[in-house]
Design a protein around this motif. Structure first.
Motif, PDB file in Angstrom:
ATOM      1  N   ARG A 113      50.980  40.749  52.061  1.00  0.00           N
ATOM      2  CA  ARG A 113      52.040  41.655  51.171  1.00  0.00           C
ATOM      3  C   ARG A 113      52.388  42.931  51.802  1.00  0.00           C
ATOM      4  N   ARG A 114      51.428  43.478  52.743  1.00  0.00           N
ATOM      5  CA  ARG A 114      51.783  44.810  53.515  1.00  0.00           C
ATOM      6  C   ARG A 114      52.666  44.543  54.513  1.00  0.00           C
ATOM      7  N   TYR A 115      52.326  43.441  55.271  1.00  0.00           N
ATOM      8  CA  TYR A 115      52.905  43.307  56.739  1.00  0.00           C
ATOM      9  C   TYR A 115      53.946  42.044  56.848  1.00  0.00           C
ATOM     10  N   ALA A 116      53.833  41.339  55.889  1.00  0.00           N
ATOM     11  CA  ALA A 116      54.812  40.235  55.898  1.00  0.00           C
ATOM     12  C   ALA A 116      55.797  40.093  54.750  1.00  0.00           C
ATOM     13  N   GLU A 117      55.531  40.462  53.690  1.00  0.00           N
ATOM     14  CA  GLU A 117      56.601  40.375  52.445  1.00  0.00           C
ATOM     15  C   GLU A 117      55.886  40.755  51.238  1.00  0.00           C
ATOM     16  N   PRO A 118      56.684  41.394  50.348  1.00  0.00           N
ATOM     17  CA  PRO A 118      56.064  41.955  49.219  1.00  0.00           C
ATOM     18  C   PRO A 118      55.948  40.672  48.234  1.00  0.00           C
ATOM     19  N   LEU A 119      54.887  40.676  47.254  1.00  0.00           N
ATOM     20  CA  LEU A 119      54.717  39.656  46.312  1.00  0.00           C
ATOM     21  C   LEU A 119      54.652  40.364  44.983  1.00  0.00           C
ATOM     22  N   GLY A 120      55.244  39.658  43.841  1.00  0.00           N
ATOM     23  CA  GLY A 120      55.137  40.178  42.530  1.00  0.00           C
ATOM     24  C   GLY A 120      53.770  40.027  42.088  1.00  0.00           C
ATOM     25  N   GLN A 121      53.762  40.764  40.763  1.00  0.00           N
ATOM     26  CA  GLN A 121      52.295  40.789  40.254  1.00  0.00           C
ATOM     27  C   GLN A 121      51.764  39.241  39.726  1.00  0.00           C
ATOM     28  N   ALA A 122      52.821  38.373  39.391  1.00  0.00           N
ATOM     29  CA  ALA A 122      52.679  37.116  38.953  1.00  0.00           C
ATOM     30  C   ALA A 122      52.148  36.242  40.163  1.00  0.00           C
ATOM     31  N   ASP A 123      52.819  36.309  41.282  1.00  0.00           N
ATOM     32  CA  ASP A 123      52.263  35.632  42.362  1.00  0.00           C
ATOM     33  C   ASP A 123      50.943  36.300  42.959  1.00  0.00           C
ATOM     34  N   ARG A 124      50.711  37.452  42.682  1.00  0.00           N
ATOM     35  CA  ARG A 124      49.369  38.075  43.022  1.00  0.00           C
ATOM     36  C   ARG A 124      48.231  37.484  42.237  1.00  0.00           C
ATOM     37  N   ASP A 125      48.448  37.367  40.875  1.00  0.00           N
ATOM     38  CA  ASP A 125      47.586  36.965  40.124  1.00  0.00           C
ATOM     39  C   ASP A 125      47.305  35.407  40.238  1.00  0.00           C
ATOM     40  N   THR A 126      48.445  34.788  40.333  1.00  0.00           N
ATOM     41  CA  THR A 126      48.213  33.298  40.778  1.00  0.00           C
ATOM     42  C   THR A 126      47.467  32.993  41.999  1.00  0.00           C
ATOM     43  N   PHE A 127      47.645  33.713  42.954  1.00  0.00           N
ATOM     44  CA  PHE A 127      46.838  33.507  44.203  1.00  0.00           C
ATOM     45  C   PHE A 127      45.259  33.630  44.056  1.00  0.00           C
ATOM     46  N   TYR A 128      44.941  34.679  43.318  1.00  0.00           N
ATOM     47  CA  TYR A 128      43.522  34.578  43.111  1.00  0.00           C
ATOM     48  C   TYR A 128      42.930  33.388  42.105  1.00  0.00           C
ATOM     49  N   ALA A 129      43.899  33.258  41.200  1.00  0.00           N
ATOM     50  CA  ALA A 129      43.399  31.962  40.382  1.00  0.00           C
ATOM     51  C   ALA A 129      43.444  30.667  41.096  1.00  0.00           C
ATOM     52  N   GLU A 130      44.349  30.503  42.185  1.00  0.00           N
ATOM     53  CA  GLU A 130      44.279  29.189  42.834  1.00  0.00           C
ATOM     54  C   GLU A 130      43.080  29.207  43.779  1.00  0.00           C
ATOM     55  N   ALA A 131      42.362  30.176  43.943  1.00  0.00           N
ATOM     56  CA  ALA A 131      40.964  30.197  44.787  1.00  0.00           C
ATOM     57  C   ALA A 131      39.902  29.742  44.074  1.00  0.00           C
ATOM     58  N   GLN A 132      39.746  29.489  42.481  1.00  0.00           N
ATOM     59  CA  GLN A 132      38.835  29.309  41.846  1.00  0.00           C
ATOM     60  C   GLN A 132      38.146  27.787  42.066  1.00  0.00           C
ATOM     61  N   PRO A 133      38.903  26.772  42.202  1.00  0.00           N
ATOM     62  CA  PRO A 133      38.385  25.390  42.418  1.00  0.00           C
ATOM     63  C   PRO A 133      37.485  25.544  43.821  1.00  0.00           C
ATOM     64  N   GLY A 134      38.436  26.056  44.748  1.00  0.00           N
ATOM     65  CA  GLY A 134      37.715  26.040  46.270  1.00  0.00           C
ATOM     66  C   GLY A 134      36.228  26.797  46.347  1.00  0.00           C
ATOM     67  N   ALA A 135      36.226  27.973  45.542  1.00  0.00           N
ATOM     68  CA  ALA A 135      35.205  28.880  45.447  1.00  0.00           C
ATOM     69  C   ALA A 135      34.181  28.066  44.603  1.00  0.00           C
ATOM     70  N   ALA A 136      34.286  27.501  43.587  1.00  0.00           N
ATOM     71  CA  ALA A 136      33.514  26.677  42.883  1.00  0.00           C
ATOM     72  C   ALA A 136      32.674  25.571  43.983  1.00  0.00           C
ATOM     73  N   LEU A 137      33.274  25.123  44.614  1.00  0.00           N
ATOM     74  CA  LEU A 137      32.449  24.182  45.617  1.00  0.00           C
ATOM     75  C   LEU A 137      31.605  24.993  46.478  1.00  0.00           C
ATOM     76  N   TYR A 138      31.942  26.225  46.683  1.00  0.00           N
ATOM     77  CA  TYR A 138      30.787  27.035  47.753  1.00  0.00           C
ATOM     78  C   TYR A 138      29.835  27.654  47.024  1.00  0.00           C
TER      79      TYR A 138
END
Length: 295
Positions: free
Chosen positions: A148-173
Motif C-alpha cells: 500500500r505504500r509503494y505500489a497502490e493504496p488500499l481501502g479499509q475494507a480491503d485491508r481488513d479482508t487481507f488480514y481475514a484471508e490469512a486465517q485459514p493458512g495460519a491455522a495450518l501453521y
C-alpha cells in the motif's frame, strides 16, 4: 533476451527456480484468484521489501531472534534462506492446497525440533503459540504495508479482508488466533512493541542485505535500496525500539522505489506464481470442455 534475463532474475530472487505452480491441474489454492492476497502478493518488489521488514520485526523479539538466528542458515547462506522463505510465501497464496498443506506439515516438523535459551535465560520453543503468532502477523503486516505504500493504496475494507484471508493458512501453521482486521493487527503491534529490542543480529542482517550475493550483480544496487525501503516502512516507534533511527531513507529514494514497484505491477513475468496458478485453475475448465465435447 533482456525480458528472459529479467524473468530469470525474478525467479531466482523469489526462490522459484524449478517451481511449477501449474500443477496439479485444476486444484484450487487456499484463496480464490479474486482475493486481496492474490493482488498484494503479485508484486515482487513490495514482497521483497515486506519480507525484509517482517524479518526485522521478528529479530526484534528476543525469543524469535534466537530461534531464527541460531537455528537457520541466515548467517551462513542468507540468499538461499531468503529465497526459501519467499517461495513459501508464494505457495501460501498461489500454490495448490495439497502443496501448501505439505509445506506447512514440513515446517511444523522443523519447528518442533527448535528450542533453546535466550541470552537472558528465557527458554523458548519455535512452536510456542505466541511466537508463531508474531511471525505470522508481522509477515502479513509487512507485505500489506509495503504494497500500500509503494505500489497502490488500499481501502479499509480491503485491508481488513487481507488480514481475514490469512486465517485459514495460519491455522495450518498452528497459529491459533491471528489478527483478522487492521485494528487487531494494530493492537498486537502496540502490545508487542515494549518487548522489542535492538540487537547486533539486526545490524548484521542489514549488512548482509546490502552486500550479500542475493541479486545478480547488475541489480545489486537494489539490495541497498530495498533494505532502506524496508527500514523506512517500520513505524517510527518501532524503528526507535529496534535501534534503527540512524538509518535514513530520503524522499528521492522513496519516490524511486515507488516508481519501480508500480512498474513491476504493470506487467507479469512468465515465472510469476500468480500467472502459473491462473493457468492451473483454468486447466479444469479446459478439461471439462473436452469432456463435454467428447461425451
Amino acid at each position: 533476451m533482456i525480458f528472459q534475463r529479467i524473468d530469470s532474475a525474478a525467479a531466482r530472487l523469489m526462490g522459484l527456480d524449478g517451481s511449477d505452480f501449474r500443477e496439479p491441474a485444476g486444484e484450487p489454492a487456499m484463496l480464490p484468484a479474486d482475493s486481496v492476497s492474490w493482488r498484494v502478493f503479485r508484486n515482487p518488489m513490495t514482497m521483497y521489501v515486506g519480507g525484509i521488514a517482517a524479518v526485522l520485526l521478528e529479530l526484534g523479539e528476543p525469543r524469535v531472534r534466537h530461534g531464527v538466528w541460531d537455528h537457520s542458515s541466515f548467517k551462513r547462506d542468507p540468499a538461499t534462506r531468503m529465497r526459501r522463505t519467499a517461495r513459501a510465501a508464494m505457495i501460501t497464496v498461489y500454490g495448490a492446497r495439497s502443496q501448501f498443506e505439505a509445506l506447512t506439515a514440513r515446517v511444523n516438523r522443523m519447528h518442533a525440533r527448535v528450542q533453546g535459551t535466550t541470552d537472558d535465560g528465557r527458554i523458548y520453543v519455535a512452536d510456542d503459540p505466541d511466537l508463531l503468532l508474531w511471525v505470522q502477523a508481522t509477515a502479513s503486516w509487512a507485505f500489506l504495508e509495503a504494497y500500500r505504500r509503494y505500489a497502490e493504496p488500499l481501502g479499509q475494507a480491503d485491508r481488513d479482508t487481507f488480514y481475514a484471508e490469512a486465517q485459514p493458512g495460519a491455522a495450518l501453521y498452528g497459529v491459533e488466533a491471528p489478527p483478522v482486521s487492521e485494528a487487531e493487527m494494530d493492537a498486537l503491534l502496540a502490545r508487542m512493541r515494549p518487548q522489542l529490542e535492538p540487537s547486533p543480529a539486526i545490524e548484521e542482517f542489514i549488512a548482509i542485505l546490502r552486500t550479500a550475493d542475493i541479486l545478480p550483480r547488475a541489480l545489486r544496487p537494489l539490495q541497498r535500496l530495498g533494505a532502506g525501503a524496508a527500514i523506512d516502512l517500520l513505524p517510527p516507534a518501532m524503528r526507535s525500539q529496534l535501534g534503527l533511527t540512524g538509518y535514513r531513507f530520503s524522499r528521492h529514494e522513496r519516490m524511486l522505489f515507488a516508481l519501480l514497484a508500480r512498474a513491476a505491477g504493470r506487467f507479469e513475468l512468465p515465472s510469476s506464481p500468480a500467472r502459473q496458478a491462473t493457468a492451473r485453475l483454468a486447466a479444469v475448465d479446459r478439461c471439462g470442455a473436452v469432456a463435454l465435447a467428447t461425451s
